[in-house]
Design an enzyme around this catalytic site. Structure first.
Site, PDB file in Angstrom:
ATOM      1  CD  GLU A 229      -2.745  -1.439   2.361  1.00  0.00           C
ATOM      2  OE1 GLU A 229      -2.670  -0.508   3.424  1.00  0.00           O
ATOM      3  OE2 GLU A 229      -3.418  -2.287   2.434  1.00  0.00           O
ATOM      4  CG  HIS A 250      -5.839   0.350   4.911  1.00  0.00           C
ATOM      5  ND1 HIS A 250      -4.706  -0.533   5.275  1.00  0.00           N
ATOM      6  CD2 HIS A 250      -6.514   0.179   6.028  1.00  0.00           C
ATOM      7  CE1 HIS A 250      -4.740  -0.993   6.383  1.00  0.00           C
ATOM      8  NE2 HIS A 250      -5.894  -0.746   6.875  1.00  0.00           N
TER       9      HIS A 250
HETATM   10  P1  NAD Z   1      -9.927  -9.744  15.983  1.00  0.00           P
HETATM   11  O1  NAD Z   1      -8.577 -10.295  16.571  1.00  0.00           O
HETATM   12  O2  NAD Z   1     -11.103  -9.482  16.813  1.00  0.00           O
HETATM   13  O3  NAD Z   1     -10.719 -10.985  15.124  1.00  0.00           O
HETATM   14  C1  NAD Z   1      -9.744 -11.708  14.312  1.00  0.00           C
HETATM   15  C2  NAD Z   1     -10.255 -13.255  14.423  1.00  0.00           C
HETATM   16  O4  NAD Z   1      -9.884 -14.017  13.501  1.00  0.00           O
HETATM   17  C3  NAD Z   1     -10.362 -13.782  15.662  1.00  0.00           C
HETATM   18  O5  NAD Z   1     -11.623 -14.434  16.192  1.00  0.00           O
HETATM   19  C4  NAD Z   1      -9.203 -15.008  15.402  1.00  0.00           C
HETATM   20  O6  NAD Z   1      -9.459 -16.100  16.398  1.00  0.00           O
HETATM   21  C5  NAD Z   1      -9.449 -15.388  14.192  1.00  0.00           C
HETATM   22  N1  NAD Z   1      -8.320 -16.210  13.367  1.00  0.00           N
HETATM   23  C6  NAD Z   1      -6.909 -15.756  13.597  1.00  0.00           C
HETATM   24  N2  NAD Z   1      -6.400 -16.704  12.853  1.00  0.00           N
HETATM   25  C7  NAD Z   1      -7.136 -17.273  12.172  1.00  0.00           C
HETATM   26  C8  NAD Z   1      -7.024 -18.340  11.095  1.00  0.00           C
HETATM   27  N3  NAD Z   1      -5.934 -18.651  10.858  1.00  0.00           N
HETATM   28  N4  NAD Z   1      -8.062 -18.942  10.510  1.00  0.00           N
HETATM   29  C9  NAD Z   1      -9.503 -18.395  10.956  1.00  0.00           C
HETATM   30  N5  NAD Z   1      -9.297 -17.478  11.906  1.00  0.00           N
HETATM   31  C10 NAD Z   1      -8.377 -16.709  12.412  1.00  0.00           C
HETATM   32  O7  NAD Z   1      -9.584  -8.616  14.685  1.00  0.00           O
HETATM   33  P2  NAD Z   1     -10.717  -7.291  14.308  1.00  0.00           P
HETATM   34  O8  NAD Z   1     -10.427  -6.314  15.079  1.00  0.00           O
HETATM   35  O9  NAD Z   1     -11.882  -8.130  13.964  1.00  0.00           O
HETATM   36  O10 NAD Z   1      -9.837  -7.227  12.832  1.00  0.00           O
HETATM   37  C11 NAD Z   1      -9.830  -8.023  12.003  1.00  0.00           C
HETATM   38  C12 NAD Z   1      -8.850  -7.689  10.679  1.00  0.00           C
HETATM   39  O11 NAD Z   1      -9.291  -6.467  10.239  1.00  0.00           O
HETATM   40  C13 NAD Z   1      -7.553  -7.568  10.987  1.00  0.00           C
HETATM   41  O12 NAD Z   1      -6.642  -8.055  10.027  1.00  0.00           O
HETATM   42  C14 NAD Z   1      -7.324  -5.974  11.312  1.00  0.00           C
HETATM   43  O13 NAD Z   1      -5.801  -5.685  10.906  1.00  0.00           O
HETATM   44  C15 NAD Z   1      -8.247  -5.559  10.286  1.00  0.00           C
HETATM   45  N6  NAD Z   1      -8.511  -4.022  10.274  1.00  0.00           N
HETATM   46  C16 NAD Z   1      -8.740  -3.434   8.995  1.00  0.00           C
HETATM   47  C17 NAD Z   1      -9.047  -2.260   9.062  1.00  0.00           C
HETATM   48  C18 NAD Z   1      -9.154  -1.375   7.737  1.00  0.00           C
HETATM   49  O14 NAD Z   1      -8.830  -0.062   7.779  1.00  0.00           O
HETATM   50  N7  NAD Z   1      -9.525  -1.953   6.748  1.00  0.00           N
HETATM   51  C19 NAD Z   1      -9.354  -1.388  10.240  1.00  0.00           C
HETATM   52  C20 NAD Z   1      -9.252  -2.372  11.510  1.00  0.00           C
HETATM   53  C21 NAD Z   1      -9.019  -3.506  11.350  1.00  0.00           C
END
Ligand code: NAD
Length: 278
Positions: A229, A250
């Site tokens: 990015e 993003h």
């Molecule tokens: P979170 O930790 O609450 O949830 C992630 C889930 O994924 C957890 O329940 C975990 O057990 C599961 N997980 C981990 N590894 C796994 C695997 N190999 N297979 C299946 N499940 C798996 O995280 P969140 O706060 O919900 O964030 C989710 C994603 O969104 C992250 O990558 C975060 O960086 C991203 N995010 C993106 C933005 C954006 O601007 N687009 C903003 C915030 C967060």
């Protein structure tokens, strides 16, 4: 801030607050001789070497709850945009082409959520309200949450790939999730699947996705995140220019509300640490 500038300045600071772009690697941490707290003003910690920080007794904090609703709303928006070809048809209309192309409804479709955490859970709630059949796969025990939202859990990644009309990714970027959607996984998906990714770009192998779009295996992809990015590799540029790809830079957390919540959460946590010394 440029990485070199951060390296030169960091020795003077006790607290470092960064967003997603600044890399806080071992070198930065080693040079931060006064550092006590590293705060990520947002959710993902993949730009911070947490192990290196912990080894030096530096506390790492983030605000993972704050952007949840904003990211979930964008995810649903991207899903609708992909299903109804909103961006492609908007561009055509602006260019004088009146093309009343056919889309699909979300109602009644099976949405496969990979990672039923904070954001995945909120996406599931909204998708249920839209009348979608929501299934999810998670490596953690999310049975209670799934029951509360009305989501059916599947026991393997392959199951969710085979059963979903639309797939939405909500896992963190780890060694295990790097390229978790690769050539093999794309092949297991239904023909004409829609993929939405608002998690981290490297969870999907860009070249494999481009190949699946070109073959028509994937009907559309809506991406808020990319492997680099901004994108730089030729295949990434080809992907973002693909007519059936919707891409945003993003912006998941880029709302007034999320930014306010993030700032509030981070400052509250820093205040508590300074007050309690823990
Ligand atoms: P979170 O930790 O609450 O949830 C992630 C889930 O994924 C957890 O329940 C975990 O057990 C599961 N997980 C981990 N590894 C796994 C695997 N190999 N297979 C299946 N499940 C798996 O995280 P969140 O706060 O919900 O964030 C989710 C994603 O969104 C992250 O990558 C975060 O960086 C991203 N995010 C993106 C933005 C954006 O601007 N687009 C903003 C915030 C967060």
């Amino acid at each position: 801030m440029r990485y070199e500038d951060l390296l030169n300045m960091i020795k003077d600071f006790d607290i470092l607050i960064v967003r997603s772009k600044t890399k806080v690697d071992r070198e930065v941490i080693e040079r931060g001789i006064r550092l006590k707290i590293i705060a990520r003003a947002g959710s993902g910690l993949d730009n911070i070497d947490v192990n290196a920080a912990n080894a030096k007794g530096i506390i790492v904090i983030n605000a993972p709850e704050a952007p949840v609703n904003s990211v979930a709303e964008l995810t649903i928006g991207l899903m609708i945009a992909a299903a109804r070809r909103v961006v492609e048809l908007s561009l055509k209309t602006k260019n004088g082409v009146w093309h009343k192309a056919m889309g699909v409804e979300l109602y009644g479709k099976t949405l496969g959520i990979i990672g039923l955490g904070r954001i995945g859970g909120r996406v599931a709630e909204i998708a249920k309200a839209l009348g979608m059949n929501v299934i999810a796969y998670d490596i953690a025990d999310v049975t209670e949450k799934a029951k509360r939202i009305g989501v059916q859990l599947v026991s393997s990644l392959d199951d969710i790939l085979r059963e979903s009309d639309i797939i939405s990714l909500h896992v963190p970027l780890t060694k295990e999730t790097y390229h978790m959607i690769d050539y093999r996984e794309l092949e297991l998906m239904k023909n004409g699947v829609i993929i939405v990714n608002t998690s981290r770009g490297a969870v999907i192998n860009t070249r494999a996705l481009l190949d699946a779009l070109n073959r028509g295996k994937v009907a559309a992809a809506a991406l808020d995140v990319l492997e680099h990015e901004p994108p730089r590799e030729p295949w990434e540029l080809e992907l973002i220019r693909h007519p059936r790809v919707i891409v945003t830079p993003h912006i998941g957390s880029q709302t007034k509300e999320a930014q306010e919540r993030i700032a509030y959460e981070i400052l509250k946590k820093i205040g508590l640490i300074l007050k309690e010394g823990a």
